[in-house]
Design an enzyme around this catalytic site. Sequence first.
Site, PDB file in Angstrom:
ATOM      1  N   ASN A   1      16.116  -7.496   9.419  1.00  0.00           N
ATOM      2  CA  ASN A   1      14.792  -8.041   9.094  1.00  0.00           C
ATOM      3  C   ASN A   1      14.463  -7.728   7.638  1.00  0.00           C
ATOM      4  OD1 ASN A   1      12.006  -8.626   8.973  1.00  0.00           O
ATOM      5  ND2 ASN A   1      11.511  -6.538   9.654  1.00  0.00           N
TER       6      ASN A   1
ATOM      7  N   ARG B   1       2.350  -0.028 -65.850  1.00  0.00           N
ATOM      8  CA  ARG B   1       3.490   0.892 -65.797  1.00  0.00           C
ATOM      9  C   ARG B   1       3.557   1.632 -67.129  1.00  0.00           C
ATOM     10  NH1 ARG B   1       7.486  -4.232 -65.643  1.00  0.00           N
ATOM     11  NH2 ARG B   1       7.571  -4.670 -67.864  1.00  0.00           N
TER      12      ARG B   1
ATOM     13  N   ARG C   1      11.050   7.131  -1.657  1.00  0.00           N
ATOM     14  CA  ARG C   1      12.452   7.150  -2.080  1.00  0.00           C
ATOM     15  C   ARG C   1      12.646   6.773  -3.561  1.00  0.00           C
ATOM     16  NH1 ARG C   1      14.232   3.574   2.954  1.00  0.00           N
ATOM     17  NH2 ARG C   1      11.992   3.174   2.920  1.00  0.00           N
TER      18      ARG C   1
ATOM     19  N   ALA D   1       0.808  -1.227   0.000  1.00  0.00           N
ATOM     20  CA  ALA D   1       0.000   0.000   0.000  1.00  0.00           C
ATOM     21  C   ALA D   1       0.835   1.269   0.000  1.00  0.00           C
ATOM     22  CB  ALA D   1      -0.933  -0.005   1.205  1.00  0.00           C
TER      23      ALA D   1
HETATM   24  C1  UD1 Z   1      10.321  -2.456   6.735  1.00  0.00           C
HETATM   25  C2  UD1 Z   1      10.474  -3.018   8.135  1.00  0.00           C
HETATM   26  C3  UD1 Z   1      11.970  -3.177   8.441  1.00  0.00           C
HETATM   27  C4  UD1 Z   1      12.606  -4.056   7.420  1.00  0.00           C
HETATM   28  C5  UD1 Z   1      12.330  -3.557   5.985  1.00  0.00           C
HETATM   29  C6  UD1 Z   1      12.767  -4.598   4.991  1.00  0.00           C
HETATM   30  C7  UD1 Z   1       8.581  -2.186   9.434  1.00  0.00           C
HETATM   31  C8  UD1 Z   1       8.133  -1.234  10.464  1.00  0.00           C
HETATM   32  N1  UD1 Z   1       9.886  -2.137   9.092  1.00  0.00           N
HETATM   33  O1  UD1 Z   1      10.896  -1.182   6.666  1.00  0.00           O
HETATM   34  O2  UD1 Z   1      12.139  -3.767   9.723  1.00  0.00           O
HETATM   35  O3  UD1 Z   1      13.976  -4.157   7.649  1.00  0.00           O
HETATM   36  O4  UD1 Z   1      10.927  -3.337   5.786  1.00  0.00           O
HETATM   37  O5  UD1 Z   1      12.671  -4.119   3.675  1.00  0.00           O
HETATM   38  O6  UD1 Z   1       7.793  -2.966   8.941  1.00  0.00           O
HETATM   39  N2  UD1 Z   1       3.456  -0.649   3.493  1.00  0.00           N
HETATM   40  C9  UD1 Z   1       2.072  -0.638   3.506  1.00  0.00           C
HETATM   41  N3  UD1 Z   1       1.427   0.266   4.305  1.00  0.00           N
HETATM   42  C10 UD1 Z   1       2.085   1.141   5.086  1.00  0.00           C
HETATM   43  C11 UD1 Z   1       3.502   1.134   5.077  1.00  0.00           C
HETATM   44  C12 UD1 Z   1       4.157   0.208   4.265  1.00  0.00           C
HETATM   45  O7  UD1 Z   1       1.435  -1.425   2.808  1.00  0.00           O
HETATM   46  O8  UD1 Z   1       1.408   1.912   5.783  1.00  0.00           O
HETATM   47  C13 UD1 Z   1       4.153  -1.636   2.627  1.00  0.00           C
HETATM   48  C14 UD1 Z   1       5.006  -0.974   1.557  1.00  0.00           C
HETATM   49  O9  UD1 Z   1       4.248  -0.795   0.347  1.00  0.00           O
HETATM   50  C15 UD1 Z   1       6.144  -1.953   1.370  1.00  0.00           C
HETATM   51  C16 UD1 Z   1       6.237  -2.675   2.710  1.00  0.00           C
HETATM   52  O10 UD1 Z   1       5.032  -2.411   3.396  1.00  0.00           O
HETATM   53  O11 UD1 Z   1       5.881  -2.901   0.359  1.00  0.00           O
HETATM   54  C17 UD1 Z   1       7.420  -2.185   3.533  1.00  0.00           C
HETATM   55  O12 UD1 Z   1       7.291  -0.787   3.708  1.00  0.00           O
HETATM   56  P1  UD1 Z   1       8.546   0.167   3.677  1.00  0.00           P
HETATM   57  O13 UD1 Z   1       8.057   1.559   3.886  1.00  0.00           O
HETATM   58  O14 UD1 Z   1       9.395  -0.109   2.513  1.00  0.00           O
HETATM   59  O15 UD1 Z   1       9.271  -0.304   5.023  1.00  0.00           O
HETATM   60  P2  UD1 Z   1      10.795  -0.176   5.378  1.00  0.00           P
HETATM   61  O16 UD1 Z   1      11.054   1.185   5.883  1.00  0.00           O
HETATM   62  O17 UD1 Z   1      11.600  -0.666   4.262  1.00  0.00           O
HETATM   63 MG    MG Z   2      11.183  -1.170   2.260  1.00  0.00          MG
END
Ligand code: UD1
Ligand code: MG
Length: 465
Positions: free
Chosen positions: A173, A443, A17, A12
């Site tokens: 993670n 032609r 970035r 979602a």
């Molecule tokens: C997250 C993890 C982190 C991990 C990393 C791995 C959490 C809090 N942190 O961080 O520990 O090391 O992934 O890549 O989970 N998303 C939603 N709804 C939201 C927020 C995010 O669906 O409200 C989805 C994003 O679309 C994405 C995934 O969750 O596919 C991860 O979100 P992202 O913002 O990339 O998390 P990271 O900061 O990478």
């Molecule tokens: Mg991520």
Amino acid sequence: MRDNVTVVILAAGLGTRMRSEKAKVLHEAGGDTILNHVIRAALHIAPAERIVAVVGHQAERVRKSVTFPGVRFAEQREQKGTGHAVLCAREQAETSGGELLILNGDGPLLKASTLEALMAVEHAGKLGGAILTTKLADPTGYGRIVRDRDGLVAAIVEQKSATPEQLAIREINPGVYRFDAALFWKHLGEVSPNNAAKEYYLTDMVAILTGHGSPIAPLLVPDETELLGINTRVELATADKLLRARKATELMLSGVTIENPESVLVDVDVHVGQDTILESHVQLRGRTRIGSGCRIGAGSVVRDCEIGDGVVLFPYVCAEASKIQSAYVGPFARLRMNTEAGPETHIGNFVELKNTRLGNRSKANHLAYLGDSTIGSGVNVGAGAITCNYDGAHKHPTHIGNDVFVGTNATLIAPLEIGQGAYVAAGSVITKSVEADSLAIGRAHQAAKPGWAKRRREILKRSES
Ligand code: UD1
Ligand code: MG
């Protein structure tokens, strides 16, 4: 495939970035969207009906981009964190028993075999769950794995909340979690947004379940490249490279020869038969299927085509949405939009076919354009022959019967029918249909002026002296 596993995929987020108009999971690597790659891996564990993708940012576009029928969707209208995203899938994903597999939607390199290994993790006591971990030289940005004295995962600490000692932990993670479903749903309400980002962190569930006496086991994956999460275009390019290399390796092990494999791009869903040779810089895109014993020439780009056995594409052929059976095509040929080339056909250099059927043993060997045409078998299309299928407003068809000979530089003005066995003289402009077995010449007549050139030379000589 396992019974009793429900999968939730988190997709979602916006992906700030990426610096893009487009939601992160819609970006492509290795010939498919990031999200479709994750779903493809999940389908090895659970059927489509038990996979729920949480969509939010550009929800409709993301839904439409999923190419696996049966996958379900939940909507997270406001992005309040990964924990909140799973909560939004509760209605569709909650089960009273079994296991819940949660995957970040931005990890396209995850292998089905690794997911299978995670599902198989066991422990002496009853587990609250198990998660994948890996070690990175530079863990910046990832949640860090805090282990307890028994080597189990006590907590995941996010970058923003970590102490200096925790920031030094290199085990991270990657966002691949397996939980006991009943326990997970029972305690999910305990996740709160009291952290620097004011988000509901899914990662808090590890400490929560551990606190309730249900430990979380780690499965450390040695190949960290498999767990790359895409957050920037740089990581997208890295993922693309890795997925291409993986596909090339898979094809080579299945009996395809690839010259200069680093230069070849093959999309994930492409199929190539045994003993086919891919020359340097070939691109095979989309849903392309290639038979066995073919040779695909250097620099050729083939998208969404069905290519039979024993087909030879000489270098630099562009083919799209076309079907080719045992033909010789190219070099420098273009086939597009629903073209079909039958067995033993020859399509030579600088020939373009569009929405055209070329029958068995027919040839267009040089410099021809055949559009909106049906061409029978045994037809010879001479160099420079053109179907004029477009009058500036509409497209018109050309039908050419079996065994027709179309001479060099013939201009065939559609709509037009050329009967079986007919002969079109070179240089003709053909505006009316041609009867079977007849000769059509259209032609200007040649005029002969004997002695004209000699007289001219003499006149020129006189004027100079
Ligand atoms: C997250 C993890 C982190 C991990 C990393 C791995 C959490 C809090 N942190 O961080 O520990 O090391 O992934 O890549 O989970 N998303 C939603 N709804 C939201 C927020 C995010 O669906 O409200 C989805 C994003 O679309 C994405 C995934 O969750 O596919 C991860 O979100 P992202 O913002 O990339 O998390 P990271 O900061 O990478
Ligand atoms: Mg991520």
